[in-house]
Enzyme design. Structure first.
Site, mmCIF file in Angstrom:
data_model
loop_
_atom_site.group_PDB
_atom_site.id
_atom_site.type_symbol
_atom_site.label_atom_id
_atom_site.label_comp_id
_atom_site.label_asym_id
_atom_site.label_seq_id
_atom_site.Cartn_x
_atom_site.Cartn_y
_atom_site.Cartn_z
ATOM 1 N N CYS A 144 0.583 -1.255 -0.172
ATOM 2 C CA CYS A 144 -0.225 -0.224 0.236
ATOM 3 C C CYS A 144 0.900 1.186 -0.025
ATOM 4 O O CYS A 144 0.453 2.455 -1.234
ATOM 5 C CB CYS A 144 -0.933 -0.359 0.918
ATOM 6 N N HIS A 198 -2.300 1.096 6.610
ATOM 7 C CA HIS A 198 -2.593 1.390 5.814
ATOM 8 C C HIS A 198 -2.869 2.273 5.271
ATOM 9 O O HIS A 198 -3.641 3.515 5.996
ATOM 10 C CB HIS A 198 -3.747 -0.405 5.544
ATOM 11 N N HIS A 210 -6.180 2.476 -4.035
ATOM 12 C CA HIS A 210 -5.239 1.626 -3.332
ATOM 13 C C HIS A 210 -4.442 -0.034 -3.692
ATOM 14 O O HIS A 210 -5.164 -0.896 -4.208
ATOM 15 C CB HIS A 210 -5.907 1.720 -2.018
#
Length: 259
Positions: A144, A198, A210
């Site tokens: 990520c 994240h 993402h």
């Protein structure tokens, strides 16, 4: 990517990356350079690969075999030769190849560009479906924060490596109303412990992109089919904080240029 070698143990190099991250890499991934050679590289004519993925070729002939793969953000030294729509380049390990001139941009010109969030969104979407790869930072695989780092590097900006680190940089944005968000803002999520683990890139209308399993789009809005129920815990705007801690322009980093 220029890196600093700190030590060598059991045939692995301990390195520091331009943003200060420490890691271990195999020697096959490194081309050793002296200080003088690195200074010469910083003074050399160089190009940045601006497509998401492609190749440098062994010759300029039709159907030439690839000499090396190329990915978004690759910086290569040029020999100065231009042949029929190709630029001759030299890789750090000394190989000579040819890239299409419309797929690269001179580094000095690239560094002068202003970050463009619409271009960032276009490149982000061109990576749709790319497999999540822990530690990855390229269109071949990215985690990520590697994904966000790569896309901001394509705008000439060096971010910190991990999501928890990126969350400490930039301008804090009120997340109580998604209308406060702008294209390119970083959205952060937390695990059960409350620790940020994240990061995503906001696009528009409650939608973000993402790398989670693979690069995909989700929505903050419960009435949308792409809704993801995991709430954002923070948002940071990079574009208004360039030059602040953890947000370094490539043009100001002395590993890339002789300032």
């Amino acid at each position: 990517t220029p890196v600093k070698i700190n030590a060598c143990e059991n045939e692995w190099y301990h390195i520091t990356t331009p943003e200060g991250y420490e890691a271990w890499v195999h020697p096959m991934s490194i081309a050793l350079k002296t200080d003088e050679e690195m200074c010469a590289w910083r003074n050399a004519q160089r190009y940045v690969y601006t497509q998401v993925q492609g190749y440098a070729y062994s010759t300029t002939q039709r159907n030439a075999a690839p000499m090396s793969d190329m990915v978004l953000g690759c910086i290569v030294e040029s020999t100065g030769k231009k042949i029929r729509g190709y630029i001759e380049i030299k890789t750090p390990d000394g190989r000579i190849g040819y890239v299409r001139s419309n797929e690269v941009m001179a580094l000095d010109k690239w560094c002068q560009q202003k970050p463009d969030m619409q271009r960032l969104e276009k490149e982000a979407k061109q990576m749709m479906g790319t497999t999540y790869l822990w530690g990855g930072m390229s269109p071949k695989g990215a985690d990520c924060s590697g994904y966000t780092k790569l896309l901001y590097f394509s705008q000439g900006i060096i971010l910190l490596r991990d999501a928890s680190q990126q969350a400490t940089t930039g301008q804090a944005i009120d997340t109580s109303d998604y209308h406060n968000l702008q294209r390119g803002d970083l959205l952060f999520f937390a695990g059960e412990s409350g620790r940020i683990n994240h990061v995503a890139i906001y696009l528009a209308d409650g939608v973000y992109i993402h790398s989670s399993g693979y690069v995909k789009i989700n929505s903050l809005l419960p009435d949308q089919p792409l809704y993801n129920s995991q709430p954002i815990v923070a948002a940071r705007r990079i574009i208004t904080a360039i030059g602040s801690d953890g947000i370094i322009p490539v043009s100001q980093h002395n590993w890339y240029v002789n300032n």
